[in-house]
Design a protein around this motif. Sequence first.
Motif, PDB file in Angstrom:
ATOM      1  N   GLY A 305      52.591  10.232 100.952  1.00  0.00           N
ATOM      2  CA  GLY A 305      52.762   9.158 102.022  1.00  0.00           C
ATOM      3  C   GLY A 305      53.567   7.979 101.481  1.00  0.00           C
ATOM      4  N   THR A 306      53.572   7.109 102.263  1.00  0.00           N
ATOM      5  CA  THR A 306      54.519   5.746 101.979  1.00  0.00           C
ATOM      6  C   THR A 306      53.796   4.519 102.229  1.00  0.00           C
ATOM      7  OG1 THR A 306      55.860   5.450 103.944  1.00  0.00           O
ATOM      8  CG2 THR A 306      56.725   7.153 102.575  1.00  0.00           C
ATOM      9  N   GLY A 307      54.486   3.425 102.240  1.00  0.00           N
ATOM     10  CA  GLY A 307      53.823   2.298 102.658  1.00  0.00           C
ATOM     11  C   GLY A 307      53.939   2.256 104.063  1.00  0.00           C
ATOM     12  N   TYR A 308      54.502   3.232 105.028  1.00  0.00           N
ATOM     13  CA  TYR A 308      54.337   3.185 106.373  1.00  0.00           C
ATOM     14  C   TYR A 308      53.733   4.521 107.156  1.00  0.00           C
ATOM     15  CZ  TYR A 308      57.869  -0.577 105.300  1.00  0.00           C
ATOM     16  OH  TYR A 308      58.329  -1.823 105.010  1.00  0.00           O
ATOM     17  N   THR A 309      53.598   5.603 106.178  1.00  0.00           N
ATOM     18  CA  THR A 309      53.084   6.662 106.915  1.00  0.00           C
ATOM     19  C   THR A 309      52.162   7.206 105.889  1.00  0.00           C
ATOM     20  OG1 THR A 309      54.735   7.970 105.312  1.00  0.00           O
ATOM     21  CG2 THR A 309      55.518   7.453 107.591  1.00  0.00           C
ATOM     22  N   PRO A 310      50.963   8.019 106.372  1.00  0.00           N
ATOM     23  CA  PRO A 310      49.927   8.418 105.737  1.00  0.00           C
ATOM     24  C   PRO A 310      50.136   9.581 104.730  1.00  0.00           C
ATOM     25  CG  PRO A 310      49.765   8.967 108.073  1.00  0.00           C
ATOM     26  CD  PRO A 310      51.032   8.132 107.913  1.00  0.00           C
ATOM     27  N   ALA A 311      49.417   9.676 103.821  1.00  0.00           N
ATOM     28  CA  ALA A 311      49.480  11.015 103.070  1.00  0.00           C
ATOM     29  C   ALA A 311      49.109  12.272 103.941  1.00  0.00           C
ATOM     30  CB  ALA A 311      48.463  10.962 101.851  1.00  0.00           C
ATOM     31  N   THR A 312      49.903  13.484 103.746  1.00  0.00           N
ATOM     32  CA  THR A 312      49.564  14.612 104.391  1.00  0.00           C
ATOM     33  C   THR A 312      48.917  15.530 103.548  1.00  0.00           C
ATOM     34  OG1 THR A 312      51.905  15.475 103.742  1.00  0.00           O
ATOM     35  CG2 THR A 312      51.701  14.475 105.848  1.00  0.00           C
ATOM     36  N   ASP A 313      48.857  15.230 102.328  1.00  0.00           N
ATOM     37  CA  ASP A 313      48.306  16.317 101.102  1.00  0.00           C
ATOM     38  C   ASP A 313      47.431  15.374 100.433  1.00  0.00           C
ATOM     39  OD1 ASP A 313      47.438  17.663  99.163  1.00  0.00           O
ATOM     40  OD2 ASP A 313      49.624  18.939  98.826  1.00  0.00           O
ATOM     41  N   PRO A 314      45.968  15.254 100.589  1.00  0.00           N
ATOM     42  CA  PRO A 314      45.068  14.302  99.870  1.00  0.00           C
ATOM     43  C   PRO A 314      45.172  14.710  98.327  1.00  0.00           C
ATOM     44  CG  PRO A 314      44.000  15.929 101.088  1.00  0.00           C
ATOM     45  CD  PRO A 314      45.358  16.294 101.432  1.00  0.00           C
ATOM     46  N   HIS A 315      45.402  15.713  97.993  1.00  0.00           N
ATOM     47  CA  HIS A 315      45.552  16.450  96.399  1.00  0.00           C
ATOM     48  C   HIS A 315      47.021  15.991  95.946  1.00  0.00           C
ATOM     49  CE1 HIS A 315      41.736  18.012  97.584  1.00  0.00           C
ATOM     50  NE2 HIS A 315      42.186  18.791  98.411  1.00  0.00           N
ATOM     51  N   TRP A 316      47.907  15.594  96.362  1.00  0.00           N
ATOM     52  CA  TRP A 316      49.237  15.603  95.741  1.00  0.00           C
ATOM     53  C   TRP A 316      49.130  14.418  94.827  1.00  0.00           C
ATOM     54  CZ3 TRP A 316      52.955  18.891  96.515  1.00  0.00           C
ATOM     55  CH2 TRP A 316      54.341  18.459  96.051  1.00  0.00           C
ATOM     56  N   GLY A 317      48.519  13.449  94.901  1.00  0.00           N
ATOM     57  CA  GLY A 317      48.540  12.272  93.745  1.00  0.00           C
ATOM     58  C   GLY A 317      47.790  12.851  92.521  1.00  0.00           C
ATOM     59  N   ASP A 318      46.522  13.980  92.838  1.00  0.00           N
ATOM     60  CA  ASP A 318      46.109  14.557  91.607  1.00  0.00           C
ATOM     61  C   ASP A 318      47.248  15.400  90.747  1.00  0.00           C
ATOM     62  OD1 ASP A 318      43.680  13.208  92.298  1.00  0.00           O
ATOM     63  OD2 ASP A 318      43.197  14.958  93.370  1.00  0.00           O
ATOM     64  N   ARG A 319      48.074  16.019  91.566  1.00  0.00           N
ATOM     65  CA  ARG A 319      49.196  16.914  90.906  1.00  0.00           C
ATOM     66  C   ARG A 319      50.129  16.201  90.287  1.00  0.00           C
ATOM     67  NH1 ARG A 319      49.689  21.976  91.865  1.00  0.00           N
ATOM     68  NH2 ARG A 319      51.957  22.160  92.208  1.00  0.00           N
ATOM     69  N   TYR A 320      50.487  14.979  90.839  1.00  0.00           N
ATOM     70  CA  TYR A 320      51.573  13.956  90.512  1.00  0.00           C
ATOM     71  C   TYR A 320      51.386  12.743  90.571  1.00  0.00           C
ATOM     72  CZ  TYR A 320      54.332  18.328  90.890  1.00  0.00           C
ATOM     73  OH  TYR A 320      54.701  19.700  90.898  1.00  0.00           O
ATOM     74  N   PRO A 321      50.309  12.197  89.510  1.00  0.00           N
ATOM     75  CA  PRO A 321      50.048  10.829  89.496  1.00  0.00           C
ATOM     76  C   PRO A 321      51.134  10.023  89.280  1.00  0.00           C
ATOM     77  CG  PRO A 321      48.570  12.049  88.205  1.00  0.00           C
ATOM     78  CD  PRO A 321      49.715  12.894  88.601  1.00  0.00           C
ATOM     79  N   CYS A 322      51.231   8.757  90.089  1.00  0.00           N
ATOM     80  CA  CYS A 322      52.550   8.205  90.404  1.00  0.00           C
ATOM     81  C   CYS A 322      52.668   7.063  89.291  1.00  0.00           C
ATOM     82  CB  CYS A 322      52.773   7.715  91.749  1.00  0.00           C
ATOM     83  SG  CYS A 322      51.340   6.528  92.172  1.00  0.00           S
ATOM     84  N   TRP A 323      52.767   7.792  87.759  1.00  0.00           N
ATOM     85  CA  TRP A 323      53.032   6.746  86.694  1.00  0.00           C
ATOM     86  C   TRP A 323      53.582   7.460  85.521  1.00  0.00           C
ATOM     87  CZ3 TRP A 323      49.891   5.946  82.345  1.00  0.00           C
ATOM     88  CH2 TRP A 323      48.875   7.045  82.084  1.00  0.00           C
TER      89      TRP A 323
END
Length: 323
Positions: A305-323
């Motif tokens: 997701g972005t600041g304007y659109t919701p996430a479509t994959d709730p697990h993506w952030g676990d695969r690719y933490p954004c830091w």
Amino acid sequence: MLGDAIGATDGNVPASGTLRATSAGQLACFTIEGMIRSHVRDSQGDYRYPRTIWHAYHRWAAGQGIAGIERWQEQDWPDGWLASVPVLKKRRGSAPATVAALQKGVPGRLGAEVYTSIGAHALTRCLPVGLYNRRPWWEAATAAASTHAAEATHAAALGATIVARLSEGQQLARAVDLAERECAADPQLRQGVSVAAAMAAAGSHPRRTEVLTRLAPDARASSALAGGAYVAASFPGREDVKDALLFAASVGDGGHVAAVTGAFLGASHGFDALPVDLVSRLELAWVADTLARDLLTELLDVPAGTGYTPATDPHWGDRYPCW
């Protein structure tokens, strides 16, 4: 990945068994993962590309058990799915300049050199940046400059930009011409490396061992780039990929040359031109395929997701933490 693994055999590919990656192939995997994480963060309004790539190389070193590497967090370190792949924790040769920079803990910056190495790892690990294709010369140079000096940084910029233009469908000669112009237009890259001599040699004296030895006499990034361009131009056909990689790997510091050759021919012809009998034995085949698919998914679908659109994959952030 295939060029890297064949390069490790010096062109003497065994009749059976796994084709292992080297540290160059491993680092290229973490470059791609860093690119994905950077895009996740950028899509959420916080651009941190240089630091995200620097962080990715720390995860590789931590998985390798290399001493003196900073922990970036107390728990769940190193994080993300790639760091849990067992084979990426195996020592597959050294990357001394990269390791030394990570141990020092101070990233070099484009235009402000901190380190002196002009070795080929700066190039080979950054070739996938061409698939990101925003400003590939700047993004590759930035990633390379974190651990290497200007000559290697410029080779990385040119190599990744050639990959970008090949992936758009340009022929190699045109891709090289465009890439050299784009790099020369950046004030920080004007004193860079050229592969014009290598391309000319391929036109007049292709597939010559003595020519490749002269163009790529050592393990410098500029040598690997010149050698890779020469071999790719000497073996331009889809049916020539296997012969090209074996030829590249057979001369001098051929491991680096083979990695560059594989990247250029793969970008030119696509994955389905790669020899199945070798790809099926490739140690990092599943890892590379997964990273390629995930990079495409991230760039096209932005599943976190972005600041304007919701996430479509709730697990993506676990695969690719954004830091």
